[in-house]
Design a protein around this motif. Structure first.
Motif, mmCIF file in Angstrom:
data_model
loop_
_atom_site.group_PDB
_atom_site.id
_atom_site.type_symbol
_atom_site.label_atom_id
_atom_site.label_comp_id
_atom_site.label_asym_id
_atom_site.label_seq_id
_atom_site.Cartn_x
_atom_site.Cartn_y
_atom_site.Cartn_z
ATOM 1 N N THR A 135 -5.109 -33.875 35.500
ATOM 2 C CA THR A 135 -4.126 -32.958 34.911
ATOM 3 C C THR A 135 -3.352 -32.228 35.995
ATOM 4 O OG1 THR A 135 -5.530 -32.668 32.977
ATOM 5 C CG2 THR A 135 -3.862 -30.997 33.345
ATOM 6 N N GLU A 136 -4.042 -31.767 37.032
ATOM 7 C CA GLU A 136 -3.380 -31.084 38.148
ATOM 8 C C GLU A 136 -2.410 -32.019 38.864
ATOM 9 O OE1 GLU A 136 -6.593 -29.615 40.508
ATOM 10 O OE2 GLU A 136 -7.066 -27.999 39.118
ATOM 11 N N ASP A 148 -21.991 -37.826 32.239
ATOM 12 C CA ASP A 148 -22.088 -36.558 32.949
ATOM 13 C C ASP A 148 -20.848 -35.737 32.602
ATOM 14 O OD1 ASP A 148 -22.260 -34.430 34.685
ATOM 15 O OD2 ASP A 148 -22.620 -35.674 36.460
ATOM 16 N N THR A 201 -19.946 -32.710 33.259
ATOM 17 C CA THR A 201 -19.355 -31.932 34.356
ATOM 18 C C THR A 201 -18.430 -32.808 35.191
ATOM 19 O OG1 THR A 201 -21.331 -30.542 34.427
ATOM 20 C CG2 THR A 201 -19.882 -30.466 36.339
ATOM 21 N N LYS A 202 -18.883 -33.990 35.518
ATOM 22 C CA LYS A 202 -18.066 -34.918 36.312
ATOM 23 C C LYS A 202 -16.836 -35.352 35.515
ATOM 24 C CE LYS A 202 -20.061 -37.433 39.478
ATOM 25 N NZ LYS A 202 -19.772 -37.223 40.772
ATOM 26 N N THR A 203 -17.007 -35.574 34.226
ATOM 27 C CA THR A 203 -15.885 -35.955 33.368
ATOM 28 C C THR A 203 -14.837 -34.850 33.330
ATOM 29 O OG1 THR A 203 -17.353 -37.308 32.005
ATOM 30 C CG2 THR A 203 -15.233 -36.692 31.051
ATOM 31 N N ILE A 204 -15.275 -33.625 33.204
ATOM 32 C CA ILE A 204 -14.343 -32.488 33.174
ATOM 33 C C ILE A 204 -13.615 -32.372 34.511
ATOM 34 C CG2 ILE A 204 -14.212 -29.955 33.088
ATOM 35 C CD1 ILE A 204 -16.439 -30.083 30.947
ATOM 36 N N GLN A 205 -14.326 -32.570 35.604
ATOM 37 C CA GLN A 205 -13.699 -32.513 36.925
ATOM 38 C C GLN A 205 -12.621 -33.586 37.062
ATOM 39 O OE1 GLN A 205 -17.084 -32.923 39.504
ATOM 40 N NE2 GLN A 205 -17.345 -30.690 39.750
ATOM 41 N N ILE A 206 -12.907 -34.776 36.595
ATOM 42 C CA ILE A 206 -11.934 -35.871 36.670
ATOM 43 C C ILE A 206 -10.705 -35.551 35.829
ATOM 44 C CG2 ILE A 206 -11.527 -38.289 36.043
ATOM 45 C CD1 ILE A 206 -14.492 -38.810 36.823
ATOM 46 N N LEU A 210 -9.605 -32.571 34.915
ATOM 47 C CA LEU A 210 -8.865 -31.475 35.550
ATOM 48 C C LEU A 210 -8.071 -31.958 36.765
ATOM 49 C CD1 LEU A 210 -11.402 -28.506 35.338
ATOM 50 C CD2 LEU A 210 -9.229 -28.752 34.119
ATOM 51 N N THR A 211 -8.667 -32.813 37.566
ATOM 52 C CA THR A 211 -7.973 -33.363 38.737
ATOM 53 C C THR A 211 -6.756 -34.178 38.302
ATOM 54 O OG1 THR A 211 -10.030 -33.429 39.988
ATOM 55 C CG2 THR A 211 -8.231 -34.804 40.791
#
Length: 76
Positions: free
Chosen positions: A17-18, A5, A7-12, A14-15
């Motif tokens: 990285t933040e 997924d 989208t879920k990979t990108i969210q992880i 980004l989280t």
């Protein structure tokens, strides 16, 4: 085999990285830098204090050693 997924990979990503960026900001905070330096001085001093304690204890242990080949008045 399941699909990834994106989208879920990108969210992880980004989280993560933040969180890494925030941790880096905290590490560079002036109050944190001052506290870290004080902590390191304290660790350095406590290490030396511990070494002095070990040395003094070792010397006291040797001073209180029973004499070989007999008893002394202190141990009678």
């Amino acid at each position: 085999m399941g699909h990834i997924d994106i989208t879920k990979t990108i969210q992880i990503v980004l989280t993560a990285t933040e969180a890494a960026d925030r941790a880096n900001q905290v590490r560079k905070d002036p109050a944190v830098v001052v506290a870290a330096k004080e902590f390191m001085r304290d660790v350095h001093e406590s290490t030396h204090s511990a070494a002095r304690l070990v040395k003094a204890s070792r010397e006291a242990w040797r001073r209180t050693d029973r004499p070989r080949g007999g008893t002394s008045a202190a141990w009678a």
